[in-house]
Design a protein around this motif. Structure first.
Motif, mmCIF file in Angstrom:
data_model
loop_
_atom_site.group_PDB
_atom_site.id
_atom_site.type_symbol
_atom_site.label_atom_id
_atom_site.label_comp_id
_atom_site.label_asym_id
_atom_site.label_seq_id
_atom_site.Cartn_x
_atom_site.Cartn_y
_atom_site.Cartn_z
ATOM 1 N N LEU A 1 4.313 -4.108 2.544
ATOM 2 C CA LEU A 1 5.285 -3.521 1.619
ATOM 3 C C LEU A 1 4.797 -2.157 1.213
ATOM 4 C CD1 LEU A 1 6.041 -6.520 -0.765
ATOM 5 C CD2 LEU A 1 7.696 -5.351 0.691
ATOM 6 N N LYS A 2 5.698 -1.181 1.225
ATOM 7 C CA LYS A 2 5.229 0.143 0.824
ATOM 8 C C LYS A 2 5.349 0.298 -0.692
ATOM 9 C CE LYS A 2 8.993 3.467 1.325
ATOM 10 N NZ LYS A 2 9.716 4.354 2.192
ATOM 11 N N LYS A 3 4.340 0.919 -1.248
ATOM 12 C CA LYS A 3 4.289 1.135 -2.700
ATOM 13 C C LYS A 3 5.191 2.285 -3.093
ATOM 14 C CE LYS A 3 -0.274 -0.100 -4.520
ATOM 15 N NZ LYS A 3 -1.550 0.498 -4.954
ATOM 16 N N PRO A 4 5.820 2.322 -4.242
ATOM 17 C CA PRO A 4 5.966 1.172 -5.126
ATOM 18 C C PRO A 4 7.088 0.279 -4.604
ATOM 19 C CG PRO A 4 6.926 3.159 -6.097
ATOM 20 C CD PRO A 4 6.412 3.543 -4.755
ATOM 21 N N ALA A 5 6.800 -1.010 -4.525
ATOM 22 C CA ALA A 5 7.790 -1.944 -3.988
ATOM 23 C C ALA A 5 8.844 -2.240 -5.059
ATOM 24 C CB ALA A 5 7.104 -3.228 -3.564
ATOM 25 N N THR A 6 10.037 -2.593 -4.620
ATOM 26 C CA THR A 6 11.089 -2.947 -5.580
ATOM 27 C C THR A 6 11.198 -4.464 -5.671
ATOM 28 O OG1 THR A 6 12.815 -3.025 -3.912
ATOM 29 C CG2 THR A 6 12.404 -0.882 -4.947
ATOM 30 N N SER B 1 0.812 -1.213 0.000
ATOM 31 C CA SER B 1 0.000 0.000 0.000
ATOM 32 C C SER B 1 0.842 1.258 0.000
ATOM 33 C CB SER B 1 -0.911 -0.005 1.228
ATOM 34 O OG SER B 1 -1.565 1.243 1.335
ATOM 35 N N GLY B 2 0.250 2.307 -0.516
ATOM 36 C CA GLY B 2 0.877 3.616 -0.456
ATOM 37 C C GLY B 2 0.637 4.268 0.889
ATOM 38 N N ASP B 3 -0.342 3.750 1.629
ATOM 39 C CA ASP B 3 -0.645 4.308 2.947
ATOM 40 C C ASP B 3 0.387 3.808 3.935
ATOM 41 O OD1 ASP B 3 -1.625 5.212 5.310
ATOM 42 O OD2 ASP B 3 -3.666 4.478 5.008
ATOM 43 N N VAL B 4 1.376 4.664 4.236
ATOM 44 C CA VAL B 4 2.480 4.207 5.068
ATOM 45 C C VAL B 4 2.394 4.763 6.483
ATOM 46 C CG1 VAL B 4 4.056 3.760 3.182
ATOM 47 C CG2 VAL B 4 3.918 6.050 4.101
ATOM 48 N N GLN B 5 1.195 5.141 6.905
ATOM 49 C CA GLN B 5 1.035 5.593 8.287
ATOM 50 C C GLN B 5 1.337 4.425 9.222
ATOM 51 O OE1 GLN B 5 -2.576 8.162 9.041
ATOM 52 N NE2 GLN B 5 -3.167 7.266 7.111
ATOM 53 N N ALA B 6 2.014 4.731 10.321
ATOM 54 C CA ALA B 6 2.372 3.678 11.271
ATOM 55 C C ALA B 6 1.127 2.923 11.725
ATOM 56 C CB ALA B 6 3.095 4.285 12.465
ATOM 57 N N GLN B 7 0.038 3.665 11.925
ATOM 58 C CA GLN B 7 -1.202 3.017 12.387
ATOM 59 C C GLN B 7 -1.795 2.091 11.341
ATOM 60 O OE1 GLN B 7 -4.409 4.668 14.519
ATOM 61 N NE2 GLN B 7 -3.267 6.484 15.124
ATOM 62 N N ALA B 8 -1.622 2.446 10.059
ATOM 63 C CA ALA B 8 -2.153 1.599 8.992
ATOM 64 C C ALA B 8 -1.442 0.255 9.028
ATOM 65 C CB ALA B 8 -1.960 2.278 7.636
ATOM 66 N N ILE B 9 -0.117 0.320 9.200
ATOM 67 C CA ILE B 9 0.681 -0.907 9.227
ATOM 68 C C ILE B 9 0.286 -1.762 10.435
ATOM 69 C CG2 ILE B 9 3.037 -1.817 9.345
ATOM 70 C CD1 ILE B 9 3.914 0.843 7.948
ATOM 71 N N ALA B 10 0.151 -1.090 11.589
ATOM 72 C CA ALA B 10 -0.233 -1.822 12.800
ATOM 73 C C ALA B 10 -1.613 -2.465 12.632
ATOM 74 C CB ALA B 10 -0.228 -0.870 13.998
ATOM 75 N N VAL C 1 -2.428 11.221 14.755
ATOM 76 C CA VAL C 1 -3.782 10.737 14.459
ATOM 77 C C VAL C 1 -3.705 9.732 13.313
ATOM 78 C CG1 VAL C 1 -4.995 12.830 15.142
ATOM 79 C CG2 VAL C 1 -4.103 12.627 12.819
ATOM 80 N N PHE C 2 -4.872 9.142 12.989
ATOM 81 C CA PHE C 2 -4.932 8.269 11.825
ATOM 82 C C PHE C 2 -5.737 8.969 10.744
ATOM 83 C CE2 PHE C 2 -6.876 4.757 9.357
ATOM 84 C CZ PHE C 2 -5.707 4.215 8.863
ATOM 85 N N ALA D 1 2.069 11.615 2.136
ATOM 86 C CA ALA D 1 1.658 12.874 2.746
ATOM 87 C C ALA D 1 0.836 12.607 4.001
ATOM 88 C CB ALA D 1 0.858 13.704 1.751
ATOM 89 N N ALA D 2 -0.048 11.631 3.935
ATOM 90 C CA ALA D 2 -0.880 11.318 5.094
ATOM 91 C C ALA D 2 -0.014 10.873 6.256
ATOM 92 C CB ALA D 2 -1.889 10.236 4.737
ATOM 93 N N SER D 3 1.017 10.117 5.930
ATOM 94 C CA SER D 3 1.886 9.614 6.981
ATOM 95 C C SER D 3 2.613 10.759 7.691
ATOM 96 C CB SER D 3 2.852 8.615 6.359
ATOM 97 O OG SER D 3 4.031 8.557 7.061
ATOM 98 N N VAL D 4 3.029 11.770 6.920
ATOM 99 C CA VAL D 4 3.686 12.936 7.517
ATOM 100 C C VAL D 4 2.732 13.671 8.451
ATOM 101 C CG1 VAL D 4 4.659 15.215 7.031
ATOM 102 C CG2 VAL D 4 5.364 13.252 5.663
ATOM 103 N N LEU D 5 1.512 13.899 7.962
ATOM 104 C CA LEU D 5 0.530 14.623 8.774
ATOM 105 C C LEU D 5 0.144 13.804 10.002
ATOM 106 C CD1 LEU D 5 -1.066 17.308 8.649
ATOM 107 C CD2 LEU D 5 -2.981 16.007 7.753
ATOM 108 N N ALA D 6 0.025 12.501 9.806
ATOM 109 C CA ALA D 6 -0.341 11.624 10.918
ATOM 110 C C ALA D 6 0.733 11.667 12.000
ATOM 111 C CB ALA D 6 -0.542 10.200 10.417
ATOM 112 N N ASP D 7 2.005 11.681 11.567
ATOM 113 C CA ASP D 7 3.101 11.761 12.533
ATOM 114 C C ASP D 7 3.067 13.076 13.295
ATOM 115 O OD1 ASP D 7 3.983 9.338 11.836
ATOM 116 O OD2 ASP D 7 5.744 10.002 10.695
ATOM 117 N N MET D 8 2.800 14.153 12.555
ATOM 118 C CA MET D 8 2.822 15.467 13.185
ATOM 119 C C MET D 8 1.699 15.597 14.202
ATOM 120 S SD MET D 8 2.837 19.150 11.289
ATOM 121 C CE MET D 8 1.293 19.992 11.367
ATOM 122 N N LEU D 9 0.520 15.063 13.873
ATOM 123 C CA LEU D 9 -0.642 15.281 14.722
ATOM 124 C C LEU D 9 -0.939 14.107 15.653
ATOM 125 C CD1 LEU D 9 -3.072 16.814 12.065
ATOM 126 C CD2 LEU D 9 -1.537 18.014 13.604
#
Lengths: 319, 337
Positions: B102-107, B82-91, B168-169, B158-166
């Motif tokens: 695996l984070k998109k785009p995977a190698t 997925s492109g959604d690399v928020q820590a909470q998404a992975i958890a 939140v999910f 981008a969501a992951s950056v904002l999620a880290d800053m705030l």
């Protein structure tokens, strides 16, 4: 050998450009101490690069809200993304004066500031760059445009002679009250239309510009005689209107009789001496018989006409 | 009978990309699904050993698919891509039973290592034997498909950056890509309700041959919770709202454009963000210069913050002139080696 000289020369002119470019450049380390302070910053702050170096930004500029800016700089560092500060949120981050102190409308320099992460050769962020743009011209034109808009808005809604709300505003307010009445017929709204008696004779006698002086004084008197929330407006030349929410017709008529007495006993001071006058009043309360706002208005107008035909200086209630 | 692998992603580009990246020496049959519901159908009928699962999909998203799989006690192993690399998404996906993320785009290397870690393939094996695909993916990819996929990846960053800053999910949708007439723009943005008022920030980005504007549009009802999230104290007024707009825009737009630029292999120059309007009706947000550009390629992404009443639309508007360059830059996504 000549290669090294070339590189030196290139570095020299690159640095010369950074020094002279008309944009503020500051590089801070992670303790917010200045590492680079270009010519723009030197000249506008009066602090030389050599004395700025190594000093904390916040010790040099105590008026910069330190916690606020540190929070942003820390975000830039940890999120590795630039943050932007607009002049609309923080007009003068650095206390610089305007570039054109004589002809510019702004005394202080309006600034847009970009905070950028600077990556180290190993990929980590050890420095932060502040880029300061002078946007005084943009800011002053936007500020003056919006002040013109505020003025325009005032002109649209108000009468220029008396400063009272104009007829357009009155009609809007009446429409609002009329709608509210249609929704709940227990709401009593009264409209008073009033006019200076023998207006034509009044103008012939005093002229139009003294007339305007009198209207201004009448407007003052009306303004003093109403409650907060009552709506006073100038309808046409010598005709005024008051919209009284939550008052019965009887009360309104009593109020008008009092007002008629007060007008008649007032000496309206003008540049051509004191002038005495009387006014007539027509009162109409919102009624379920009215189909439109115009119906309501014309009942008040008819009542006013009755008062005038009775000789003026009195109040009449509409049927 | 060879091992069966299922790739579930709404993007045809992503499906093809991933199938190309699987180790050539791994003898498998590849099946494809466009969303979770289709994947569940296939899982019921076929004996699938491993599924690569995307998260942000229409109809049934990745989370819902994992939940359904748990309920139905399906044994197929799942690797989320997925492109959604928020820590909470992975958890979350791990707690729903996914064996890896695996984070998109995977190698190629990442996929090989992951497959090795989970025992799907043995050590390096160079014997060539291409795998077969059941569904023919040799279809034509449009610019929209490609742009949707790169936007999807950028959106997640981008969501992951904002999620880290705030802390939140952030709930992520499927990016919407459309070629629009400017006159259709407001309608297509889907702002309905006359009474709704919006505030917006616009930032311009330029790279060789590409020009785009990134608009971040907030509904006014988002401000109280946004102030709460950013720790803003005091009463909200026009100036403090500009502060909130600037901060969220910095945290959301910058990383998005950076992730987009990385995928396109270019660098953008950026302008300072500008407040387009505060508390205005949607038709007042975008009305200037209507005549100057006829068509625009629009990418729309609605970010929502979980448990908060905050939602904002990130809208990328590419000029018509940028389309040719974009097509060129994105062609690598679909090219066969």
């Amino acid at each position: 050998m000549s290669n090294a000289v070339d590189e030196m020369l290139e570095l020299h002119w690159l640095f010369d450009m950074i020094q002279t470019i008309d944009v503020g450049l500051v590089v801070l380390n992670t303790d917010f101490e200045v590492e680079l302070w270009n010519g723009f910053m030197e000249n506008h702050s009066g602090i030389t690069s050599s004395s700025a170096k190594g000093k904390s930004l916040f010790s040099m500029f105590e008026d910069i809200p330190a916690d606020w800016l540190k929070n942003k700089l820390n975000n830039v560092r940890s999120l590795r993304t630039p943050f932007y500060i607009s002049w609309e949120q923080m007009p003068h981050l650095f206390p610089f004066t305007s570039y054109r102190p004589i002809t510019s409308l702004a005394d202080k320099m309006y600034q847009n500031v970009t905070l950028r992460p600077v990556s180290h050769v190993d990929g980590s962020i050890k420095h932060l760059c502040m880029v300061i743009y002078d946007v005084s011209d943009i800011a002053t034109s936007k500020v003056s445009l919006s002040s013109v808009n505020v003025k325009l808005d005032y002109v649209k809604r108000n009468d220029m002679v008396t400063g009272l709300k104009n007829r357009t505003s009155l009609e809007l307010a009446m429409a609002k009250h009329f709608l509210a009445f249609q929704g709940d017929s227990k709401i009593n709204n009264s409209l008073i239309l009033m006019e200076i008696d023998d207006l034509r004779q009044f103008h012939l006698e005093h002229g139009y510009s003294v007339g305007d002086e009198v209207f201004e004084k009448v407007a003052e008197l009306l303004g003093e005689s109403v409650r907060v929330g009552d709506f006073v407006s100038r309808f046409t030349s010598g005709m005024f209107a008051i919209l009284l929410p939550n008052v019965t017709q009887t009360k309104t008529e009593q109020y008008c009789q009092g007002l008629a007495k007060r007008v008649a006993s007032t000496k309206f001071g003008t540049s051509k001496g004191d002038i005495k006058l009387t006014m007539s009043f027509g009162v109409a309360q919102t009624s379920s018989a009215d189909k439109t706002v115009e119906d309501w208005l014309s009942r008040a107008d008819n009542a006013l006409f009755t008062a005038q035909t009775k000789g003026g200086n009195c109040a009449e209630g509409a049927v | 009978m060879s091992t069966k692998v299922l790739i579930c992603d709404d993007s045809s580009v992503a499906r093809k990309q991933l199938s190309k990246l699987l180790p050539v020496d791994w003898t498998v049959t590849i099946l494809f699904a466009e969303h979770g519901a289709q994947a569940l159908d296939i899982l019921e009928k076929e004996n699938i050993s491993l599924m690569f699962l995307d998260l942000n999909m229409p109809i049934l998203d990745g989370y819902q698919t994992l939940e359904k799989m748990q309920q139905q006690q399906l044994e197929t192993k799942v690797i989320v891509v997925s492109g959604d690399v928020q820590a909470q998404a992975i958890a979350r996906v791990k707690s729903l039973g996914a064996i890896d993320f695996l984070k998109k785009p995977a190698t190629k290397d990442q996929i090989r290592t992951t497959l090795k870690n989970h025992g799907f393939i043995a050590e390096e094996n160079t014997s060539e034997s291409a795998h077969l695909s059941l569904t023919d993916e040799g279809l034509q990819f449009s610019l929209n498909d490609c742009l949707q996929e790169v936007s999807n990846v950028a959106m997640g960053r981008a969501a992951s950056v904002l999620a880290d800053m705030l802390g939140v999910f952030i709930k992520l949708p499927v990016p919407n890509v459309n070629m629009l007439e400017v006159s259709e723009l407001q309608m297509a943005l889907g702002y309905n309700g006359e009474s709704n008022r919006y505030s917006a920030v616009s930032q311009g980005f330029v790279a060789s041959g590409i020009a785009l504007e990134a608009l971040l549009v907030f509904s006014d009802s988002s401000f109280p919770d946004m102030a709460k999230l950013l720790g803003y104290q005091g009463k909200l007024n026009k100036n403090s709202e500009v502060e909130l707009l600037m901060d969220v825009s910095s945290a959301l737009v910058g990383p998005f454009i950076l992730a987009l630029a990385r995928q396109l292999n270019i660098d953008f120059s950026d302008s300072h963000p500008v407040v387009l309007g505060q508390h205005v009706k949607n038709d007042h947000l975008i009305n200037a210069k209507k005549a100057a550009w006829k068509k625009t390629l629009a990418v729309e992404i609605t970010y929502e913050v979980e448990n908060y009443q905050v939602s904002c639309d990130l809208i990328l508007l590419f000029t018509e002139e940028s389309v040719a360059t974009l097509e060129n830059l994105l062609s690598y996504l679909t090219e066969d080696e």
